[in-house]
Design an enzyme around this catalytic site. Structure first.
Site, mmCIF file in Angstrom:
data_model
loop_
_atom_site.group_PDB
_atom_site.id
_atom_site.type_symbol
_atom_site.label_atom_id
_atom_site.label_comp_id
_atom_site.label_asym_id
_atom_site.label_seq_id
_atom_site.Cartn_x
_atom_site.Cartn_y
_atom_site.Cartn_z
ATOM 1 C CE LYS A 188 -1.963 -35.660 16.164
ATOM 2 N NZ LYS A 188 -0.774 -34.717 15.440
ATOM 3 C CD GLU A 195 -3.324 -28.632 15.602
ATOM 4 O OE1 GLU A 195 -1.750 -27.850 16.017
ATOM 5 O OE2 GLU A 195 -2.950 -29.546 15.796
#
Length: 486
Positions: A188, A195
């Site tokens: 993550k 991102e």
């Protein structure tokens, strides 16, 4: 209050916690919820009633909350990373029993997850660190979920997460058991680093189109909407198109132009860059996106610097260049896509390096699959990444996958034109420039690193290898250089 024991509990009712709890309830799993601030509990219960009389039950004290859940209990925590997680575990542990399971759904440092898994095991509890991506909308309607830690704990919640996660028609639920230890949190974390890169590259595309191409917000809305129908189809491109279409409700013009150019962050991007450095994995696109956020934070300094250089004849744009708008839009699209390949390649290589170091055995193609829906970086492009790793699970780098290599070759001329245009206009494109440099360095058989190593041997006797003879060598460069001058 629940009459029958609920299937699962959730502690921590900020936006993500509330929405995930409602999602779980909506999928048919009765859920107990708890929050230190009791008004949040009442608010969540009220939402559950309004959104369909969902089987969600609120509790104001930890003991009744824990005891309301069926055994073996499963409790998801969605609280701020760090000490609040430890405090929540301490509070809940007083009422848990052997075999119960704690799931941390926040953005936690992976080593903290590994520490906690060992600590709670002493009391007979199971532990998972589960990355949850998708923001508040994803949490409510279907996020991408990355659980890592105890496999037994995962099996206890598998039936829930398979229904709660985003569903992609051709590839199933966007969740899988990631691996042992802190692997779920690590994956993550890198997802968030990718991102950062994605968002920076999109911002640079916007800057070039607006500052050099002079595109209006209406034109930008149209361009990004068109891009979202092709190879760049993704959540981030979709919301970017939306942003350009929103007018300011407090004044004239578009809202995006009134947003202060100062980007916040919560730390996962920094962690990603630190891990890349620690593992000696080049990640220049992600690193440049982090630096761009740091520079954006120097707003007051930049305002003063702009005054200094404007006085010296340097405006925001160095030269107004006449460009063909249609050609520029096409070039920027190609540059954005090629840069994006580099950013994902760096992230995937970082995950693989950590997986090897820790013995996690992570499957990169499976990670691409669960990122296809629900999460912030969801994109049609991820299908291509999954296919690349399906073709070759040992692929050294996405850049050398035959399909991606072909696409980069087809786009590299446009990529270079955009970077050169930006440089000549005085516009910084750190993400695109770093991506291009990464590509050019990776594709070259020989780099000028031979000179750097010679310098290291000159001043520090660090030795060097030769291209023609095996072994380690040292040369007395200083002595030879001085003798040649006599």
């Amino acid at each position: 209050m629940a009459v029958q024991p609920t299937r699962i509990g959730l502690a921590g009712l900020a936006v993500m916690g509330q929405n995930l709890a409602l999602n779980i309830a909506e999928k048919g799993f009765p859920i107990s919820v708890y929050n230190r601030t009791t008004s949040k509990v009442d608010e969540t219960v009220e939402r559950a009633k309004k959104e369909g009389n969902l089987p969600l039950y609120g509790f104001h004290d930890p003991e009744s909350f824990v005891k309301s859940i069926q055994k073996p209990r499963v409790i998801i925590m969605l609280v701020k990373a760090g000490s609040p997680v430890d405090q929540t575990i301490k509070t809940l542990s007083a009422y848990l029993e052997k075999g119960d399971c704690i799931v941390d759904g926040g953005n936690e440092w992976y080593e903290n997850t590994e520490r906690r898994e060992k600590a709670v095991a002493e009391n007979g509890f199971l532990y998972l660190g589960m990355g949850v991506s998708g923001g508040e909308e994803g949490a409510r309607n279907g996020p991408s979920m990355m659980p890592g830690g105890s496999y037994e704990a995962y099996k206890n919640i598998e039936d829930i997460v398979l229904k709660v996660a985003a569903q992609v028609r051709d590839s199933g639920p966007c969740v899988t058991y990631i691996g042992k230890g802190g692997s779920g949190n690590f994956v993550k974390m890198v997802h968030n680093g990718i991102e950062y890169g994605d968002m920076q590259l999109i911002a640079e595309a916007y800057d070039v189109l607006k500052s050099v191409g002079k595109l209006s917000n209406e034109e930008l809305h149209s361009v990004f909407s068109d891009w979202n129908k092709g190879e760049l189809e993704s959540f981030l491109v979709e919301i970017t198109a939306d942003i350009f279409g929103i007018k300011d409700d407090k004044g004239d013009g578009h809202l995006v132009d009134k947003v202060l150019d100062k980007t916040g962050m919560k730390g996962t991007g920094k962690w990603t860059v630190q891990q890349a450095a620690e593992l000696s994995v080049p990640a220049p696109t992600i690193e440049s996106s982090l630096d761009a956020r740091f520079l954006s934070g120097l707003k007051d300094e930049r305002v003063q610097a702009a005054k200094v250089f404007k006085a010296g004849g340097f405006g925001d744009i160095l030269t107004d260049q006449k460009v063909d708008k249609k050609q520029l839009v096409d070039d920027v699209r190609k540059a954005l896509y090629a840069s994006k390949i580099c950013s994902y390649a760096q992230g995937m290589n970082l995950i693989r390096a950590k997986s090897i170091e820790k013995g996690w055995g992570l499957k990169l193609g499976e990670l691409a699959r669960i990122w296809k829906g629900g999460c912030i970086i969801r994109a049609i492009f991820l299908d291509r990444i999954k296919q690349a790793y399906d073709r070759n699970a040992e692929l050294a780098n996405l850049l050398v996958d035959p399909e991606f290599a072909k696409e980069i070759i087809e786009r590299q001329s446009a990529w270079r034109r955009v970077v050169c245009l930006a440089i000549n206009s005085g516009i910084s494109t750190p993400g695109m420039s770093a991506s291009l440099a990464y590509f050019d360095s990776y594709r070259r058989e020989r780099l000028p690193a031979n000179l750097v190593q010679a310098q290291r041997d000159y001043f520090g006797a660090h030795t060097y290898e030769r291209t023609d003879v095996e072994g380690s060598f040292h040369t007395e460069w200083f002595k030879i250089a001085r003798q040649s001058k006599i």
